[in-house]
Motif scaffolding. Structure first.
Motif, short mmCIF file in Angstrom:
data_model
loop_
_atom_site.label_atom_id
_atom_site.label_comp_id
_atom_site.label_asym_id
_atom_site.label_seq_id
_atom_site.Cartn_x
_atom_site.Cartn_y
_atom_site.Cartn_z
N GLU A 491 73.27 26.05 62.25
CA GLU A 491 74.57 26.61 61.92
C GLU A 491 75.52 25.46 61.60
N GLY A 492 76.34 25.62 60.62
CA GLY A 492 77.25 24.53 60.31
C GLY A 492 78.03 24.77 59.05
N ALA A 493 78.55 23.67 58.52
CA ALA A 493 79.33 23.74 57.29
C ALA A 493 78.38 23.78 56.10
N LEU A 494 78.58 24.76 55.22
CA LEU A 494 77.67 24.91 54.09
C LEU A 494 78.03 23.91 52.99
N CYS A 495 77.09 23.00 52.75
CA CYS A 495 77.29 22.00 51.70
C CYS A 495 76.15 22.11 50.69
N PRO A 524 78.08 12.41 50.80
CA PRO A 524 78.29 12.60 49.37
C PRO A 524 78.01 14.02 48.89
N TYR A 525 78.09 15.01 49.77
CA TYR A 525 77.76 16.37 49.36
C TYR A 525 79.00 17.16 48.93
N TYR A 526 78.74 18.27 48.26
CA TYR A 526 79.81 19.23 47.93
C TYR A 526 80.03 20.12 49.15
N PHE A 527 81.26 20.24 49.62
CA PHE A 527 81.55 21.11 50.77
C PHE A 527 82.22 22.38 50.26
N SER A 528 81.62 23.51 50.62
CA SER A 528 82.07 24.80 50.09
C SER A 528 83.29 25.36 50.81
N GLY A 529 83.54 24.89 52.03
CA GLY A 529 84.62 25.49 52.83
C GLY A 529 84.13 26.64 53.69
N ASP A 530 82.85 27.05 53.49
CA ASP A 530 82.28 28.15 54.27
C ASP A 530 81.37 27.63 55.37
N GLY A 531 81.25 28.43 56.42
CA GLY A 531 80.25 28.18 57.44
C GLY A 531 79.03 29.03 57.13
N ALA A 536 64.96 30.66 60.87
CA ALA A 536 63.72 29.87 60.86
C ALA A 536 62.93 30.08 59.57
N ASP A 537 63.11 31.24 58.93
CA ASP A 537 62.36 31.51 57.70
C ASP A 537 63.08 31.03 56.44
N GLY A 538 64.19 30.35 56.63
CA GLY A 538 64.89 29.81 55.46
C GLY A 538 65.85 30.78 54.81
N TYR A 539 66.25 31.83 55.51
CA TYR A 539 67.25 32.75 54.97
C TYR A 539 68.64 32.32 55.39
N TRP A 540 69.59 32.57 54.51
CA TRP A 540 70.96 32.13 54.76
C TRP A 540 71.87 33.31 55.03
N ARG A 541 72.82 33.08 55.93
CA ARG A 541 73.89 34.05 56.13
C ARG A 541 75.22 33.28 56.18
N ILE A 542 76.20 33.81 55.50
CA ILE A 542 77.51 33.15 55.49
C ILE A 542 78.30 33.69 56.67
N THR A 543 78.92 32.79 57.42
CA THR A 543 79.70 33.26 58.57
C THR A 543 81.18 33.41 58.23
N GLY A 544 81.62 32.82 57.13
CA GLY A 544 83.02 32.96 56.72
C GLY A 544 83.66 31.61 56.48
N ARG A 545 84.91 31.63 56.09
CA ARG A 545 85.60 30.38 55.76
C ARG A 545 85.83 29.55 57.02
N MET A 546 85.75 28.25 56.84
CA MET A 546 86.01 27.35 57.97
C MET A 546 87.42 26.77 57.87
N ASP A 547 88.09 27.06 56.76
CA ASP A 547 89.42 26.49 56.58
C ASP A 547 90.48 27.60 56.67
N ASP A 548 91.67 27.32 56.23
CA ASP A 548 92.74 28.31 56.35
C ASP A 548 92.84 29.18 55.11
N VAL A 549 91.67 29.54 54.61
CA VAL A 549 91.62 30.48 53.50
C VAL A 549 91.14 31.80 54.07
N ILE A 550 91.79 32.90 53.70
CA ILE A 550 91.29 34.19 54.17
C ILE A 550 90.85 35.02 52.97
N ASN A 551 90.08 36.06 53.28
CA ASN A 551 89.48 36.85 52.22
C ASN A 551 89.92 38.30 52.38
#
Ligand code: WTA
Length: 683
Positions: A491-495, A524-531, A536-551
């Motif tokens: 789990e972490g910052a999506l880059c 040197p990566y691109y940071f999306s602002g999302d967590g 374990a099987d390599g599937y991704w789930r977005i947890t939401g913004r990590m910054d002060d942006v709301i949706n």
């Protein structure tokens, strides 16, 4: 010219479609494998005989991006071949297909108009229920050429000039965007729900010389006076010299023009297009195609710059592969053209592939919650691509609205813009798609240009997991980082590790900010602002913004923008805005406001109204807070920083001591107690 005709619908290729019904039916279990490589990438697969699966193709795209993208680039018509596929990296800045020249309108219109002039390019689904118009590729070409001529001759638009749009989603916006690309101009489409202030600041930032609008627009049965808003905006945007007005339904009697600045497009079509000189400007692959403004956590909205070759190829290629585009498909993306989803999957992706696209002007519940499904039945849509907020809203009205209509034409369903919750995913899959349609939850951003995480590409035995369905698209190598900047945890910052062609090139007028926002924190990566979480099987789930942006209802909004608007009030001393979970909108807006001494005795209801009005006037209707809580103070650290973490908990009603966590570092912890009490009184 484009009146509704069933004959035209036949030209879309209905007969072919019937033969092509789902070969790749997704189910929640892996017992029913999807067809392997139903959308192959032959030009890549042929290059390396060891490529036998999606995984092999994906790995190839990551390991040999230059060969991969060069092979795929053959899907575009190049006026001049490029020399270098990828030049530079995230640190230096990236250029794609260097030395190549092309024209976007030729790729999206001319080549299809030549081969299939009668194929429907755009279906304009008007706000008025049951009303649609068809525009064939032949007609679209004629329109684009004439609009390009008008832009050049009346608007004096030259290569590199910026043209602002304040238009509803429809053929005018699509054809005008293509007309800009034909002459090398840069379009800057502003969502026609933004206020005059927001429009003015975007036009000024881009230095637009022309703005295109309509006299009025209709949305959900309401009339919106767009020209009036443009007039207001122009009082503060002196850079704009020409206004082109598309009179709705050709009725030029509704608004007065200001001469010589304003022109009705209808008049110009009659007079200035008698001797059209079709000038096609072939531009460098890295020349800008458009600017699109989006919210960030600080400062004013950023004008992301997308370039011609890289963006177009990525929009085209993701559309083809993610949505499994086939001849005869009728693609229904219901996003507005004012957002990136409208740019990439209403306009550029489908048209670059020679597909048939929908321009949807209305709302999901006008005139009733059956709007989408009645439209699916009437237009025989094969795809429906929408936002989870719409799915959640429609789900509430019950399945009967869906089941009333025949949805057998649908093959693929897509979701975008915010995390999709389980309930919404299941309903989409089971009720809307009758468990028969593939559901693609797609993650991407204004910055990324096109889809980056999606169930495709995936292997034959990969299950489609509800609401956690995503894998990296070809060429995208996501990495998770934590605050210590080490990779590899779950789990972490999506880059994203490596460049891909769709990534924006810069922020208009501020390349330093581009580097600072996206490439500094996890260089040197691109940071999306999302967590995100990776299982374990390599599937991704977005947890939401990590910054002060709301949706909010799938729209990105910087909390700082709302705070700035409210701070303008003479009696606000301090404001803090946070998001909180909202059943329909995804996130709602919660504002905490501290009043100045003189404001404390004011009528709170009146004050609330004035603050909401400011948000609407400075930004847009969707930026109006759901709650405004007036209070004497805010929780701050000893160094004076507002603890937003605590405000988010309070807004969400998670006010038990365990949920609030450690508050001992606050300068005055008692503020929290009184805020919690005040929050409770709001219920
Ligand atoms: C969010 C929209 C979860 C995310 C195309 C991202 C999503 C922001 C998804 C970009 C998804 C988009 N699941 N979250 N499938 N798609 N997002 O720029 O927070 O308007 O950073 O682009 O929307 O919003 P934007």
């Amino acid at each position: 010219m484009w009146k509704h005709s069933q004959q035209a619908l036949a030209l879309v290729g209905r007969s072919q479609r019937c033969l092509l019904l789902p070969s790749s039916v997704s189910t929640i279990s892996s017992k029913h494998p999807r067809t392997f490589l139903s959308t192959p990438i032959p030009e890549v697969a042929q290059m390396d005989l060891s490529i036998n699966s999606y995984a092999d193709l994906y790995n190839f795209s990551i390991e040999k991006p230059d060969i991969f993208w060069k092979a795929v680039s053959g899907r575009l018509d190049w006026h001049q071949k490029f020399i270098t596929t990828i030049q530079g990296d995230f640190t230096t800045g990236v250029n794609w297909f260097v030395g190549g020249k092309l024209n976007v309108s030729v790729n999206c219109v001319d080549r299809h108009a030549k081969n299939h002039p009668d194929r429907v390019a755009i279906i304009y689904e008007k706000d008025e229920p049951g009303h649609h118009e068809f525009i064939t590729y032949g007609q679209l070409k004629e329109l684009v050429v004439k609009y390009a001529h008008i832009l050049r001759t009346v608007g004096n638009v030259k290569k590199g000039d910026r043209v602002a749009f304040y238009l509803p989603c429809g053929p005018t916006a699509c054809a005008m965007a293509l007309a800009c690309s034909r002459i090398g101009a840069v379009h800057s489409i502003v969502f026609a729900g933004f206020s005059a202030d927001a429009l003015a600041s975007r036009m000024n930032d881009a230095g637009a010389t022309v703005v295109i609008t309509t006299d009025i627009a209709r949305r959900g049965g309401k009339t919106l006076k767009l020209k009036k808003i443009v007039d207001d905006a122009l009082e503060h945007a002196p850079c704009v010299k020409t206004v082109l007005v598309d009179a709705r339904d050709g009725d030029t009697s509704r608004v007065k023009l200001q001469h010589p600045r304003d022109h009705f497009l209808q008049d110009l079509m009659n007079t200035s297009t008698k001797n059209v000189n079709d000038v096609i400007e072939y531009v460098d692959s890295n020349d800008p195609l458009f600017i699109l403004y989006t919210s960030g956590s600080t400062g004013k909205p950023k004008g992301l710059v997308h370039t011609t070759g890289g963006y177009l190829l990525y929009a085209m290629f993701t559309y083809k592969n993610v949505f499994d585009h086939r001849d005869g498909d009728i693609f229904g993306c219901v996003a507005d053209i004012g957002w990136i989803t409208g740019h990439s999957y209403v306009l550029y992706g489908p048209l670059a592939n020679g597909g048939t696209t929908l321009a949807f002007e209305s709302t999901p519940i006008y005139p009733n919650p059956g709007r989408y499904w009645e439209m699916v039945q009437r237009l025989q849509l094969t795809h429906l691509y929408c936002a989870p907020t719409a799915i959640r809203l429609l789900l509430r009205f019950g399945s009967e609205w869906v089941q009333k209509y025949d949805r057998s034409s649908l093959r693929v369903l897509g979701s975008v813009g915010e995390p999709i919750n389980h309930e919404a995913w299941q309903w989409f899959h089971e009720v809307v798609g009758e468990k028969r349609c593939v559901v693609r939850d797609t993650w991407w951003q204004t910055e990324t240009g096109g889809i980056c995480l999606t169930p495709r590409p995936s292997g034959p035995t990969d299950p489609v997991l509800p609401a956690m369905p995503m894998r990296a698209f070809y060429g995208i190598k996501p990495v998770l980082m934590n605050s210590a900047k080490s990779e590899g945890q779950e789990e972490g910052a999506l880059c994203i590790e490596k460049p891909w062609p769709g990534l924006a090139q810069s922020i208009w007028g501020d390349p330093a900010r581009f580097k600072e926002v996206y490439f500094k924190e996890f260089a040197p990566y691109y940071f999306s602002g999302d967590g995100a979480i990776k299982n374990a099987d390599g599937y991704w789930r977005i947890t939401g913004r990590m910054d002060d942006v709301i949706n909010v209802t799938g729209h990105r909004l910087g909390t700082a923008e709302v705070e700035d608007a409210m701070d303008e009030h003479e009696f606000t001393s301090e404001t803090a805005v946070v998001g909180y979970p909202h059943e329909i909108k995804g996130e709602g807006i919660f504002a905490f406001v501290v009043l100045k001494e003189g404001g404390k005795d004011l009528d709170r209801q009146k004050m609330e109204k004035e603050l909401k009005k400011l948000c609407k006037e400075r930004i847009a209707g969707y930026a109006i807070p759901d709650y405004i809580l007036f209070h004497d103070g805010l929780p701050k650290t000893r160094s004076g920083k507002i603890m937003r973490r605590i405000l988010r908990k309070i807004a969400a009603g998670e006010t038990s001591p365990e949920k609030l966590g450690d508050i001992s570092t606050l300068a005055d912890p008692s503020v929290v107690k009184s805020l919690v009490k005040a929050r409770e009184s709001l219920k």
